[in-house]
Design a protein around this motif. Structure first.
Motif, PDB file in Angstrom:
ATOM      1  N   THR A   1      85.117   4.335  52.955  1.00  0.00           N
ATOM      2  CA  THR A   1      84.005   3.475  53.332  1.00  0.00           C
ATOM      3  C   THR A   1      84.299   2.045  52.876  1.00  0.00           C
ATOM      4  O   THR A   1      85.383   1.749  52.363  1.00  0.00           O
ATOM      5  CB  THR A   1      82.688   3.993  52.727  1.00  0.00           C
ATOM      6  N   ALA A   2      83.339   1.156  53.051  1.00  0.00           N
ATOM      7  CA  ALA A   2      83.466  -0.216  52.570  1.00  0.00           C
ATOM      8  C   ALA A   2      83.040  -0.278  51.105  1.00  0.00           C
ATOM      9  O   ALA A   2      82.156   0.463  50.666  1.00  0.00           O
ATOM     10  CB  ALA A   2      82.602  -1.156  53.407  1.00  0.00           C
TER      11      ALA A   2
ATOM     12  N   ALA B   1      73.903   0.301  51.720  1.00  0.00           N
ATOM     13  CA  ALA B   1      74.247   1.596  52.315  1.00  0.00           C
ATOM     14  C   ALA B   1      74.873   1.349  53.676  1.00  0.00           C
ATOM     15  O   ALA B   1      74.611   0.330  54.319  1.00  0.00           O
ATOM     16  CB  ALA B   1      73.013   2.476  52.442  1.00  0.00           C
ATOM     17  N   GLY B   2      75.710   2.283  54.102  1.00  0.00           N
ATOM     18  CA  GLY B   2      76.354   2.141  55.398  1.00  0.00           C
ATOM     19  C   GLY B   2      77.200   3.350  55.696  1.00  0.00           C
ATOM     20  O   GLY B   2      77.242   4.312  54.926  1.00  0.00           O
TER      21      GLY B   2
ATOM     22  N   ALA C   1      91.783   3.217  61.019  1.00  0.00           N
ATOM     23  CA  ALA C   1      91.356   2.087  60.187  1.00  0.00           C
ATOM     24  C   ALA C   1      89.885   2.219  59.839  1.00  0.00           C
ATOM     25  O   ALA C   1      89.165   3.061  60.394  1.00  0.00           O
ATOM     26  CB  ALA C   1      91.605   0.766  60.919  1.00  0.00           C
ATOM     27  N   VAL C   2      89.443   1.360  58.926  1.00  0.00           N
ATOM     28  CA  VAL C   2      88.032   1.303  58.555  1.00  0.00           C
ATOM     29  C   VAL C   2      87.586  -0.157  58.576  1.00  0.00           C
ATOM     30  O   VAL C   2      88.323  -1.056  58.161  1.00  0.00           O
ATOM     31  CB  VAL C   2      87.788   1.933  57.158  1.00  0.00           C
ATOM     32  N   VAL C   3      86.393  -0.396  59.090  1.00  0.00           N
ATOM     33  CA  VAL C   3      85.823  -1.744  59.107  1.00  0.00           C
ATOM     34  C   VAL C   3      85.387  -2.108  57.689  1.00  0.00           C
ATOM     35  O   VAL C   3      84.711  -1.320  57.019  1.00  0.00           O
ATOM     36  CB  VAL C   3      84.619  -1.820  60.067  1.00  0.00           C
TER      37      VAL C   3
ATOM     38  N   PRO D   1      80.157  -2.554  58.334  1.00  0.00           N
ATOM     39  CA  PRO D   1      81.197  -2.228  57.352  1.00  0.00           C
ATOM     40  C   PRO D   1      81.133  -0.749  56.973  1.00  0.00           C
ATOM     41  O   PRO D   1      80.054  -0.185  56.820  1.00  0.00           O
ATOM     42  CB  PRO D   1      80.843  -3.126  56.161  1.00  0.00           C
ATOM     43  N   GLY D   2      82.315  -0.136  56.855  1.00  0.00           N
ATOM     44  CA  GLY D   2      82.400   1.294  56.591  1.00  0.00           C
ATOM     45  C   GLY D   2      82.603   2.113  57.842  1.00  0.00           C
ATOM     46  O   GLY D   2      82.901   3.312  57.767  1.00  0.00           O
ATOM     47  N   SER D   3      82.448   1.483  59.027  1.00  0.00           N
ATOM     48  CA  SER D   3      82.627   2.202  60.289  1.00  0.00           C
ATOM     49  C   SER D   3      84.095   2.525  60.520  1.00  0.00           C
ATOM     50  O   SER D   3      84.969   1.710  60.246  1.00  0.00           O
ATOM     51  CB  SER D   3      82.107   1.366  61.459  1.00  0.00           C
ATOM     52  N   PRO D   4      84.379   3.707  61.049  1.00  0.00           N
ATOM     53  CA  PRO D   4      85.756   4.070  61.354  1.00  0.00           C
ATOM     54  C   PRO D   4      86.217   3.478  62.678  1.00  0.00           C
ATOM     55  O   PRO D   4      85.410   3.201  63.573  1.00  0.00           O
ATOM     56  CB  PRO D   4      85.702   5.601  61.436  1.00  0.00           C
ATOM     57  N   LEU D   5      87.534   3.300  62.802  1.00  0.00           N
ATOM     58  CA  LEU D   5      88.164   2.929  64.063  1.00  0.00           C
ATOM     59  C   LEU D   5      89.217   3.984  64.393  1.00  0.00           C
ATOM     60  O   LEU D   5      89.951   4.435  63.509  1.00  0.00           O
ATOM     61  CB  LEU D   5      88.819   1.551  63.956  1.00  0.00           C
TER      62      LEU D   5
END
Length: 205
Positions: free
Chosen positions: A66-67, A52-53, A177-179, A164-168
């Motif tokens: 998301t990732a 989960a993330g 972007a997305v991590v 992972p899944g974090s936005p930029l």
């Protein structure tokens, strides 16, 4: 006939906002505050069979970026506004490490987006580090700016510690972007332009 990938692709185009003219400066304190407010409104938690993330709402009808690690083969759960909602997988790429899921239709607070076709290396980006901590040791979520660094295309690296899944975001509070992967004290991220291209390829018969 409804074509979900084409619909998400169209949403990415509709949500694009104009680019600020002039040389790109380091995001100001006001810029960071703007990003934090958007982040609090548009970030959700995505849960798959094993991991989960975070994820970020990119469509007003419940599309979430998301990732890939956070989704199952066909579905995932999206935790939004205190509810755990079942979402179907629209895109899942083990090569780009990214996924898009679609939750139930409704009024979702989608983030504005910015597509940067030339890549993000050398650009300032902003990520929000999670406060975490238990009772009595809680810390606030903190927006941090860093310059993106070149990585094997289409990825770029950022010296921030994010899940992972974090936005930029850019300094104007637009999602760029997305991590997709942690790499020591840095992260590897995928620009939205690459997500758009992957959606277009997936939609091609």
């Amino acid at each position: 006939m409804f074509r979900p990938l084409l619909f998400v692709l169209a949403l990415l185009l509709l949500l694009v906002t104009p680019t600020r003219a002039g040389a790109e400066a380091r995001p100001s304190r006001a810029d960071l505050q703007r990003v934090l407010e958007l982040h609090a409104r548009s970030v959700v938690r995505v849960r798959g069979p094993q991991h989960a993330g975070p994820g970020i709402i990119v469509g007003t009808d419940g599309q979430v970026l998301t990732a890939v690690a956070h989704v199952g083969p066909q579905s995932a759960q999206v935790e939004h506004a205190g509810n755990a909602l079942t979402a179907r997988v629209v895109l899942s790429s083990t090569v780009l490490l990214v996924a898009v899921v679609a939750g139930p239709q409704g009024a979702w607070p989608a983030a504005p987006v910015r597509l940067v076709p030339e890549g993000l290396a050398g650009h300032w980006v902003v990520g929000v580090t999670s406060g975490g901590g238990g009772k009595g040791n809680a810390r606030r979520d903190t927006p941090r700016a860093a310059k993106a660094k070149a990585a094997p295309a289409p990825f770029f690296d950022v010296p921030l510690t994010l899940a992972p899944g974090s936005p930029l975001y850019d300094g104007d509070g637009r999602l760029v972007a997305v991590v997709v992967e942690r790499r020591g004290r840095s992260v590897r991220a995928l620009p939205l332009s690459a997500v758009k291209a992957e959606l277009a390829l997936a939609e091609t018969p």
